[in-house]
Design a protein around this motif. Structure first.
Motif: not given
Length: 68
Positions: A55-59, A46-53, A16-20, A26-29
């Motif tokens: 978090f995705a990178a961290f996972v 904007a902060p929700v987007l940056v924070g979500g990206l 599974t590609n967790w980042m994708s 995130l973008f669907i939401g």
């Protein structure tokens, strides 16, 4: 050809590609939020987007480290 005489192929499995996956969710939401709400505030989104990206990178980094 009978099912018994066919050579068995190994099942192809990919990781599974967790980042994708998380970025897509995130973008669907965010898209649903923009469609359903009367103009969401960009100062909040904007902060929700940056924070979500982030978090995705961290996972994705954690998943890669655990796989090894």
């Amino acid at each position: 050809m009978a099912p018994e005489s066919r050579p068995e192929r190994p099942r192809r499995v990919h990781r599974t590609n967790w980042m994708s996956l998380l970025c897509g969710l995130l973008f669907i939401g965010m898209g649903i939020r923009y469609l359903t709400a009367p103009e969401p505030d960009a100062v909040v989104m904007a902060p929700v987007l940056v924070g979500g990206l982030g978090f995705a990178a961290f996972v994705a980094i954690l998943a890669k480290a655990i796989r090894r």
